[in-house]
Design a protein around this motif. Structure first.
Motif, mmCIF file in Angstrom:
data_model
loop_
_atom_site.group_PDB
_atom_site.id
_atom_site.type_symbol
_atom_site.label_atom_id
_atom_site.label_comp_id
_atom_site.label_asym_id
_atom_site.label_seq_id
_atom_site.Cartn_x
_atom_site.Cartn_y
_atom_site.Cartn_z
ATOM 1 N N ALA A 170 0.645 -1.025 0.180
ATOM 2 C CA ALA A 170 -0.268 -0.231 0.004
ATOM 3 C C ALA A 170 1.038 1.188 0.052
ATOM 4 C CB ALA A 170 -0.919 -0.067 1.078
ATOM 5 N N PHE A 171 1.993 1.066 0.967
ATOM 6 C CA PHE A 171 3.194 2.638 0.634
ATOM 7 C C PHE A 171 3.391 2.377 -0.300
ATOM 8 C CE2 PHE A 171 7.715 4.149 1.230
ATOM 9 C CZ PHE A 171 7.292 5.019 1.348
ATOM 10 N N GLY A 172 3.933 1.280 -0.628
ATOM 11 C CA GLY A 172 4.975 1.758 -2.954
ATOM 12 C C GLY A 172 3.479 2.135 -3.866
ATOM 13 N N VAL A 173 2.260 1.586 -3.591
ATOM 14 C CA VAL A 173 1.406 1.988 -4.548
ATOM 15 C C VAL A 173 0.741 3.169 -4.312
ATOM 16 C CG1 VAL A 173 -1.462 1.913 -4.942
ATOM 17 C CG2 VAL A 173 -0.062 -0.045 -4.553
ATOM 18 N N MET A 174 0.793 4.009 -2.833
ATOM 19 C CA MET A 174 0.508 5.663 -2.624
ATOM 20 C C MET A 174 1.190 6.616 -3.478
ATOM 21 S SD MET A 174 0.325 7.199 1.353
ATOM 22 C CE MET A 174 2.456 6.591 1.466
ATOM 23 N N MET A 175 3.049 5.565 -2.937
ATOM 24 C CA MET A 175 4.408 6.549 -3.651
ATOM 25 C C MET A 175 3.737 6.432 -5.261
ATOM 26 S SD MET A 175 7.239 4.947 -1.930
ATOM 27 C CE MET A 175 8.523 5.225 -2.835
ATOM 28 N N SER A 176 3.531 5.584 -6.181
ATOM 29 C CA SER A 176 3.731 5.560 -7.429
ATOM 30 C C SER A 176 2.566 5.591 -7.993
ATOM 31 C CB SER A 176 3.551 3.948 -7.702
ATOM 32 O OG SER A 176 2.513 3.015 -7.358
#
Length: 286
Positions: A170-176
């Motif tokens: 979820a953190f990575g999706v938020m960043m991307s």
């Protein structure tokens, strides 16, 4: 007189809970298929955990034997290596969003007659499943570092891995959500992921640290996944009380010992927050 063709009616199906669940399932399946069909990715993602666990752990154990109360250093760092393998796999799963954006596939997904939140949730669940499987493979190495194969150990550790995988994905999706180039995403990942790993206590006990390092350790989300994993592992080892007190002191807030269930709850709440921010980002117009 020329004949005028009548327009063809286009019917867009109305949104329903069943359709949203189907969209989540399809995005989840796509992540599983992409991972299972890339054997090179599966093999290479195991190299880093093995290097840290057996090369770095075996090498440093010759220097730290006196300070670990006789405990094998590889046994001590094993929970941290589990968290590392999950973290990197989850971030790389989230990175595929940037690839999809570069090649135009993401736009096709976003114009589908489903909520964008369903796409984000499916992506997070797919990435968490892939990272959880990768962590399970590393967990299978437990016996080689002196960690017993017991259900009372493997089940809670695997559950914590899944929880961490969801939060990091979820953190990575938020960043991307707002990154347009893969190079930028990878640079941002290296800038954030490595500090999170080294500050989490994956390679050192979390007590007796300098004050500045203690503060950074306590605000590191990965700390609250590594510590309960290590607690579960040490609960299944027959170690002297002095060794447990030195190597597994637990996380404290102002002198209060944080219980494992609360640490797991912290990871879950952070994952939900990251997911909410990611959904809000993807709901904004491109």
């Amino acid at each position: 007189m020329t004949a005028v063709a009548s327009p063809v009616a286009v019917r867009v199906p109305s949104r329903s809970a069943r359709g949203e669940l189907r969209a989540i399932k399809i995005v989840w399946q796509r992540e599983i298929i992409r991972f299972s069909s890339d054997r090179l990715r599966i093999a290479t993602s195991l190299i880093q955990p093995i290097l840290f666990l057996f090369v770095l752990g075996s090498g440093l154990s010759r220097l730290t034997g006196g300070s670990t109360q006789g405990v094998d250093l590889r046994t001590f760092i094993f929970p941290g290596i589990l968290a590392m393998s999950v973290m990197f796999t989850a971030m790389f799963s989230a990175a595929s969003i940037v690839w999809d954006r570069e090649f135009g596939f993401l736009r096709e997904m976003l114009v589908a007659p489903v909520r964008r939140s369903s796409i984000v949730i499916g992506k997070c669940l797919g990435g968490a499943t892939v990272a959880g499987f990768q962590g399970l493979v590393v967990l299978a190495l437990a016996g080689f570092v002196g960690v017993p194969y017991t259900l009372s150990l493997l089940v809670p550790v695997f559950a914590l891995q899944l929880l961490l995988a969801f939060a990091i994905t979820a953190f990575g999706v938020m960043m991307s959500a707002r990154v347009n180039q893969m190079q930028s995403f990878m640079a941002l990942t290296q800038m954030l992921i490595m500090p999170l790993f080294f500050l989490s206590g994956a390679l050192f006990p979390v007590s007796g640290l300098p004050r500045w390092l203690t503060v950074l350790n306590r605000i590191d989300p990965l700390t609250y996944a590594v510590d309960p994993m290590r607690r579960v592992v040490f609960d299944h080892l027959h170690l002297p009380a002095a060794a447990v007190a030195r190597l597994d002191p637990g996380v404290t807030w102002g002198g209060w010992h944080v219980p494992g269930w609360l640490e797991a709850l912290v990871v879950l709440v952070l994952g939900v927050i990251f997911l909410g921010v990611a959904i809000a980002e993807f709901n904004q117009p491109e």
